[in-house]
Design an enzyme around this catalytic site. Structure first.
Site, mmCIF file in Angstrom:
data_model
loop_
_atom_site.group_PDB
_atom_site.id
_atom_site.type_symbol
_atom_site.label_atom_id
_atom_site.label_comp_id
_atom_site.label_asym_id
_atom_site.label_seq_id
_atom_site.Cartn_x
_atom_site.Cartn_y
_atom_site.Cartn_z
ATOM 1 C CB CYS A 182 25.057 -9.552 2.633
ATOM 2 S SG CYS A 182 24.167 -7.950 2.297
ATOM 3 C CB CYS A 226 22.165 -10.506 -3.530
ATOM 4 S SG CYS A 226 22.714 -8.857 -4.132
ATOM 5 C CB CYS A 241 28.644 -3.966 -2.365
ATOM 6 S SG CYS A 241 26.768 -4.321 -2.772
ATOM 7 C CD GLN A 282 11.453 3.373 -10.920
ATOM 8 O OE1 GLN A 282 12.029 2.483 -10.583
ATOM 9 N NE2 GLN A 282 10.137 3.705 -11.145
ATOM 10 C CD GLU A 293 4.893 11.475 -4.852
ATOM 11 O OE1 GLU A 293 4.785 10.489 -5.497
ATOM 12 O OE2 GLU A 293 5.167 11.265 -3.533
ATOM 13 C CB CYS A 323 7.501 -2.569 -6.853
ATOM 14 S SG CYS A 323 6.778 -1.594 -5.658
HETATM 15 N N1 SAH Z 1 6.297 6.526 -10.619
HETATM 16 C C1 SAH Z 1 7.188 7.023 -10.050
HETATM 17 C C2 SAH Z 1 7.207 6.869 -8.403
HETATM 18 C C3 SAH Z 1 6.857 5.432 -7.883
HETATM 19 S S1 SAH Z 1 7.089 5.212 -6.350
HETATM 20 C C4 SAH Z 1 8.649 6.356 -10.790
HETATM 21 O O1 SAH Z 1 8.545 5.645 -11.654
HETATM 22 O O2 SAH Z 1 9.814 6.877 -10.385
HETATM 23 C C5 SAH Z 1 5.469 5.464 -5.711
HETATM 24 C C6 SAH Z 1 5.267 6.982 -5.334
HETATM 25 O O3 SAH Z 1 3.896 7.129 -4.638
HETATM 26 C C7 SAH Z 1 6.247 7.520 -4.139
HETATM 27 O O4 SAH Z 1 6.676 8.852 -4.931
HETATM 28 C C8 SAH Z 1 5.320 7.697 -3.088
HETATM 29 O O5 SAH Z 1 5.555 9.164 -2.464
HETATM 30 C C9 SAH Z 1 3.961 7.888 -3.629
HETATM 31 N N2 SAH Z 1 2.644 7.799 -2.909
HETATM 32 C C10 SAH Z 1 2.782 6.948 -1.930
HETATM 33 N N3 SAH Z 1 1.363 6.762 -1.283
HETATM 34 C C11 SAH Z 1 0.511 8.064 -1.999
HETATM 35 C C12 SAH Z 1 -0.595 8.310 -1.735
HETATM 36 N N4 SAH Z 1 -1.537 7.865 -0.768
HETATM 37 N N5 SAH Z 1 -0.943 9.311 -2.590
HETATM 38 C C13 SAH Z 1 0.050 9.976 -3.340
HETATM 39 N N6 SAH Z 1 1.152 9.472 -3.491
HETATM 40 C C14 SAH Z 1 1.682 8.374 -2.898
#
Ligand code: SAH
Length: 476
Positions: free
Chosen positions: A82, A85, A179, A308, A358, A434
């Site tokens: 898998c 993990c 899982c 998240q 966003e 991340c």
């Molecule tokens: N901060 C949020 C999400 C982070 S994930 C949290 O903690 O839940 C990263 C986000 O960036 C995603 O929602 C994705 O749609 C957005 N994203 C990716 N590329 C982008 C861009 N070029 N301009 C604006 N937003 C973008």
């Protein structure tokens, strides 16, 4: 004349010395790096190379001579096949140590800027059953394992399976018994749905011919106890109602039961009509406030909304960002890559105004609804690509930020975004990432005006090599 292929090397007693890219264990042989999945630092093993590239080999363990001191017995029977993990064979404390090192290495080798001691990584109290969302795939040709009868013996009668894609193989599905990623009743639901399908002779999807009735099963759990199940069918049929009735009756605890008919080639359902069969069209999540005594935040999560995937650790991540900022109460804060506005909400009570940006319009719609739900009125959202949206005009109309919180996807930030951040010149930048490698690359660019003040890794994904990292950058 066809050239005979030289057999790929069999390497005896290879010593595993490090953890490399994508969390793969690393050894060295004839000036070449050898990546060995499912090995651990300190192992000594005979390995068979299965892929040869200019600068590296990829090899599989054939015989383990010496076991690494970091090894533990993996919990899961699917370990080794898998893709979920891959670090289960490494003791959790050492997983954390390797992640800590990954963050340090990125700052050292990629950012190449001065930085303070990396704070000890915030580990998870729940190294298993931490994910709130899993997507399983039905297949009429599941990957056969040693538990199946061999071809000579006639092969298994039925090759239907429900589980995960094997790493790197879009058409290979590993049937999953149990899982360890999602809490109850996730496993029961998957097992029971499969049993029902087999008993009723329903067809499982075939990706190559694009045929079959049952395609995907999506399960989302919430800290509130809410539970969403989405069944994805390959075509319309009278049997849909029977399947859905069965799921509803067998699992009355499902608070949101939905289905989709997907006749497209790809598995994405966000562009399809998702039908509510029973319950509410969303689940509720809650997250504590960073300020003790204040009420928690509530978030509505729809079938395709982003949330998240490890909410308990997400709280630690957000709290770190919150504490790094040391808000005074009068700031204008930009929350870049805001998703559904969870960070924006989390910090809103401590500042004057928040602007969330966003890309995805659907996410922005969710974000706005989330603010209403929490009676937050000092946050505004803009949808668009940050690389184009963030410019002098934006700063002129919205005001220049005192603090920027940024949380980009794995690719990190576009250079244009970094440049605009330098132009805006906030006092602090809190960079949540991340992917420590792209974060380090962006920090090198920000180094023109900003120095690294604090570094806090957080483990959101135990049993994998992934690590989240929060960096506080202060204006010089
Ligand atoms: N901060 C949020 C999400 C982070 S994930 C949290 O903690 O839940 C990263 C986000 O960036 C995603 O929602 C994705 O749609 C957005 N994203 C990716 N590329 C982008 C861009 N070029 N301009 C604006 N937003 C973008």
């Amino acid at each position: 004349m066809a050239r005979r292929k030289k057999p790929l090397p069999f390497i005896e007693k290879l010593e595993i010395v490090d953890v490399g890219a994508e969390g793969k264990a690393v050894g060295r042989y004839n000036e070449r790096v050898v990546f060995v999945p499912f090995a651990a630092t300190g192992d000594v093993a005979d390995v068979q190379v299965f892929k040869k590239r200019k600068n590296y080999y990829e090899a599989r363990i054939v015989h383990l001579h010496k076991k690494s001191e970091y090894r533990v017995e993996p919990e899961c029977s699917h370990f080794g096949l898998c893709g979920g993990c891959k670090w289960q064979h490494i003791d959790y404390q050492y997983q954390l140590a390797f992640k800590q090192k990954q963050v340090r290495d990125a700052l050292e080798r990629i950012a190449k800027v001065p930085y303070p001691d990396v704070m000890p990584i915030l580990g998870s109290d729940k190294p298993y059953y931490y994910r709130n969302k899993l997507e399983f795939t039905f297949s009429d040709r599941r990957w056969l394992t040693e538990l199946d009868t061999s071809k000579e013996e006639g092969g298994p009668e039925n090759t239907n399976g429900l589980g995960f894609h094997l790493p790197g193989m879009f058409d290979k599905i590993l049937d999953i018994e149990h899982c360890y990623l999602q809490k109850d009743p996730s496993n029961d639901i998957r097992v029971e749905v499969k049993k029902y399908a087999l008993e009723h002779g329903l067809s499982f999807y075939n990706v190559r011919s694009q045929e079959g009735f049952l395609r995907n099963l999506i399960i989302r759990t919430a800290v509130t106890g809410d539970l969403m199940v989405i069944v994805v069918f390959g075509h319309e049929s009278n049997e849909i109602a029977d399947v859905m009735d069965f799921v509803a009756e067998r699992f009355p605890e499902i608070t949101s039961l939905m289905y989709v008919v997907n006749e497209k080639k790809n598995d994405t359902i966000s562009d399809l009509e998702i039908k509510l069969f029973k319950g509410k069209p969303f689940i509720m999540e809650t997250m504590p406030s960073p300020v003790e005594g204040e009420p928690p935040f509530r978030f509505k999560v729809g079938p395709v909304s982003f949330y998240q995937t490890n909410p308990e650790q997400a709280f630690k991540l957000y709290k770190t960002a919150f504490e790094f900022a040391e808000f005074q109460g009068n700031e204008l804060v930009y929350d870049l890559y805001t998703g559904t506005g969870t960070i924006a909400a989390f910090i809103s009570r401590a500042v004057k105004r928040v602007i969330g940006v966003e890309y995805l319009e659907d996410a922005v719609r969710d974000a706005r609804e989330n603010m209403k739900l929490n009676a937050i009125d000092n946050v505004e959202f803009y949808s668009g690509d940050l690389a184009g949206l963030l410019d002098e005009e934006f700063f002129a109309t919205q005001g220049k930020p005192d603090i920027i919180v940024t949380d980009p996807p794995r690719a990190g930030m576009h250079q244009k975004v970094v440049r605009q951040m330098l132009i805006a010149g906030p006092q602090k930048i809190i960079y949540v990432s991340c992917n420590p490698a792209t974060q380090a690359r962006d920090i090198a660019l920000l180094n023109e005006k900003y120095e690294v003040k604090k570094v806090q890794p957080v483990d959101m994904f135990p049993q994998t090599h992934h690590v989240e990292n929060v960096v506080l950058l202060g204006k010089r």
